[in-house]
Scaffold this motif. Sequence first.
Motif, PDB file in Angstrom:
ATOM      1  N   PRO A 396      14.388 -27.383   5.436  1.00  0.00           N
ATOM      2  CA  PRO A 396      14.815 -27.397   6.840  1.00  0.00           C
ATOM      3  C   PRO A 396      13.610 -27.593   7.757  1.00  0.00           C
ATOM      4  O   PRO A 396      12.472 -27.630   7.301  1.00  0.00           O
ATOM      5  N   ARG A 397      13.878 -27.687   9.019  1.00  0.00           N
ATOM      6  CA  ARG A 397      12.832 -27.923  10.014  1.00  0.00           C
ATOM      7  C   ARG A 397      12.142 -26.598  10.322  1.00  0.00           C
ATOM      8  O   ARG A 397      12.772 -25.547  10.295  1.00  0.00           O
ATOM      9  N   ILE A 398      10.838 -26.641  10.598  1.00  0.00           N
ATOM     10  CA  ILE A 398      10.179 -25.384  10.950  1.00  0.00           C
ATOM     11  C   ILE A 398      10.011 -25.309  12.462  1.00  0.00           C
ATOM     12  O   ILE A 398      10.346 -26.245  13.171  1.00  0.00           O
TER      13      ILE A 398
ATOM     14  N   ILE B 205      10.828 -21.856   3.836  1.00  0.00           N
ATOM     15  CA  ILE B 205      10.801 -22.253   5.248  1.00  0.00           C
ATOM     16  C   ILE B 205      12.002 -21.665   5.978  1.00  0.00           C
ATOM     17  O   ILE B 205      11.888 -21.173   7.100  1.00  0.00           O
ATOM     18  N   LEU B 206      13.158 -21.700   5.322  1.00  0.00           N
ATOM     19  CA  LEU B 206      14.355 -21.146   5.976  1.00  0.00           C
ATOM     20  C   LEU B 206      14.172 -19.652   6.222  1.00  0.00           C
ATOM     21  O   LEU B 206      14.478 -19.150   7.298  1.00  0.00           O
ATOM     22  N   ILE B 207      13.631 -18.960   5.223  1.00  0.00           N
ATOM     23  CA  ILE B 207      13.487 -17.515   5.370  1.00  0.00           C
ATOM     24  C   ILE B 207      12.519 -17.196   6.497  1.00  0.00           C
ATOM     25  O   ILE B 207      12.805 -16.395   7.387  1.00  0.00           O
ATOM     26  N   SER B 208      11.367 -17.901   6.523  1.00  0.00           N
ATOM     27  CA  SER B 208      10.398 -17.588   7.570  1.00  0.00           C
ATOM     28  C   SER B 208      10.926 -18.004   8.935  1.00  0.00           C
ATOM     29  O   SER B 208      10.484 -17.494   9.952  1.00  0.00           O
ATOM     30  N   ARG B 209      11.855 -18.937   8.966  1.00  0.00           N
ATOM     31  CA  ARG B 209      12.364 -19.380  10.256  1.00  0.00           C
ATOM     32  C   ARG B 209      13.444 -18.472  10.790  1.00  0.00           C
ATOM     33  O   ARG B 209      13.580 -18.311  12.001  1.00  0.00           O
ATOM     34  N   THR B 210      14.274 -17.918   9.923  1.00  0.00           N
ATOM     35  CA  THR B 210      15.420 -17.175  10.439  1.00  0.00           C
ATOM     36  C   THR B 210      15.256 -15.675  10.325  1.00  0.00           C
ATOM     37  O   THR B 210      16.004 -14.952  10.959  1.00  0.00           O
TER      38      THR B 210
END
Lengths: 437, 378
Positions: A396-398, B205-210
């Motif tokens: 996904p996008r960061i 990336i998903l975990i660090s983003r959400t």
Amino acid sequence: MSVIAPNFKLSEFIKSIIDDVVWTILILSLIGLPAIMMVLFVIPMPVIDGELLTPFLAFTYLADPTRTLPIVQAFMTTDMFKIMAFPGFGFAALIAAGTIFIERKMLAKLQLRVGPFYCGKVEGILQLMGDGLKLISKEIIIPAKADKPIFWAAPVLFVASAAAFVALIPVAPGWVVADVDMGLLGVFAVIGFFPIVTILSAWSANSKFPFIGGIRALFQMVSFEIPLILSLLGVVMVTGTLNLSEIAASQSSFPWIVFLPVGAIVFFITMLAELERIPFDLPEAESEIVAGWLTELSGMMYGLVQLGTYLKLYAFAALFVVLFLGGWNGPMIVPPFPMEIATHGMEMGPVTVKIGGLAPILSQTITQEMLNGTLWFVLKTVGVIFFILLPRGVFPRIRIDMLLNLGWTKLIGLAFVNIFIALALVYAGVLGPGGLQ
Amino acid sequence: MTAELPPGLAIQKVDERIMTLNVGPQHPGSGHMRIVVQIDGDYIVACDPDPGYVHRGEEKMAEYRNYITNIPHLERPVIHDSCNVLYPYVLGVEELLGIEVPERAKYVRVICSELNRCIYIMYWLAIYGIFLGHSTMFMWPAGDRELLIDLMEKISGARVTHAHFVPGGVRNDLPPNFEEVCLRQVNYFEKRIKEYAAVFYDNPILISRTQDTGVLSREDAIRLGTTGSVLRASGVNYDLRQKEPYDVYDELDVHSPVMKEGDSYARSKIPWLDMLESCKIIRQALEKMPKSGSVRVKLKPNPKGKGLDSVYKRVESGRGSLGCHIVSDGKVEPYRLKLSVGSFRNLIALPYLLKGEKLGNMPSVYWSLNYWPVEADR
């Protein structure tokens, strides 16, 4: 499944082909040939192979096409050919077009669908042409309060910057548009143009979403330029030159990725960010800011920016190949051309066909080394492009703060680690005089 | 600047640093609604959700149709979850008319309801994926959803809008050989959605983003009246299938997932765990279901309520508790019908969650609220 061509009849198809042929011949003979005659009589003819290219001589080429070979060779050695066709724009645009097609098909396979399928009958191979035609035929809408000259100029400037970047890439020994001693410095200078063009386009649109996208692009590109430049310093240290052709030639036995893997990784990540690819496609984040700085671009303006983006993608992948993967170096896999055909002619039963002018073109221009180098270069570049495209299906996008954090702390730190590795290699004598290379 | 403004606009002095963004209704990240977002740099200082673009007057329409003709249009608010949207209405009408539903019909309803929950969540998950820029997570759920849509098509004959629940049971019996097909497809579906963890839920990336974005505490979640996955992501174990079991849910083993974090990662993971739980419930229901028997009680034409009467029924839909209040005055049409939907109640939390967040978190927080614009507007 729906029918692709509902009213297809073979007889009408053949009739349409015959119609096309008849009209082509008619128009060519009535308008084309007189026009060629007029042009040939008015324009002063060049001297090729010691012969003046008179209209009479030009028409003899129709009887003996091999006589055009010296002209072809003369054209291939001009700068115009290099800029337009082979190592320059045409070659890059071809690879860019292939990249778009491969990206769509590969992503489709990854996502359990078929991707472009109908256009061009064979796996949607003409989809890109269809998209291009659609973009050309669309109306260009400019926002009412936009700064129109800058808004018009920005897509052109974007493509121009990308083409300038392409011009610095050496494809095969001697095949480079601009072989400058400060090649790598030129690359840094050209990369510095992209944020300017982006922010110009975004700001001149006078719209909110492009503005936010432009600011994001500016942040992203400027902050990732520093690790980008630092990660390449290691290569410059071990080679001692900024000339891209010399850097490529210096990797005849080992590509630099063997000695400088950290630099290669840092360069690859910064490359993704500079190219605005997923996971770093924040300037075009669809669900947040519509299409980012591309929001107000329409029709062929958008098409030009896309062309520039993919040219840039090719150029970055090629730069990675030149700096870390050995450029055109590779085992000789192209078989040598049977030269006796050029010198003695080709025996076809009772007839011996002699092709004059083939020997110089094979020994001077299209040599075995050039073909082999181009082949290896294209193979490596396509491989790198594949790895650039792959994250799009996986990540996904960061977020912008995570991105800047990554760029300013981790990547710059790793780039310095790479510089120290390069210094250690040079001082320990592994590389350089007396070392491996 | 404040000289000649209309009266309504002169209330607040607009700071020049603050930019107002109209996210929607023609924005790719909004759905059929508008969110007026005020940002200061990259931070959201205020957010004003503005639903109502797809208001269709479902409740008023229901007053002009009799109890049976209400069925097909009441499932319109969420066509992807059409069985669950219809469920409270059907339960309420059955209580009004005093109908006892056959045992087999109750199990068929549970199977349809759980299948529909998965269908809805897959659609929701697809949009959540594309909102985060993860295009594979858009394509995979949208494709795997077909497995369950095929099953629902076998049951009801329609792919999306089933109109399968009727007062007194379900419209048709299950097709022959359905149990084996259903078990096979559901088992494959379960195996398939477990693969999503590798590509989406365990993605660093998903975990660090959400993680730690849009945190809704347990107290706030209760105070704001959120429901469904949002409430359960904040650590409140409240699922109507367990708390107020309807039909045969009290005979089945339901373990609703609960997470304590209350951030948008937890809110996005709870529906996925819900799907795994639904697969288990479907298997149980297939096992315990009576193998034969009637699935529908025959009603009189134009059934009427018994005088002045009102009934309120609620079920756990894909978006949380979904209530239906029916008031009858003894005529063939309901006097008043009111839907209490989970989407609207979850949307109330949005301004609290987005305040102080970064603009990049807007899509993930917004869509993690399990909000369906059409349902909120009715």
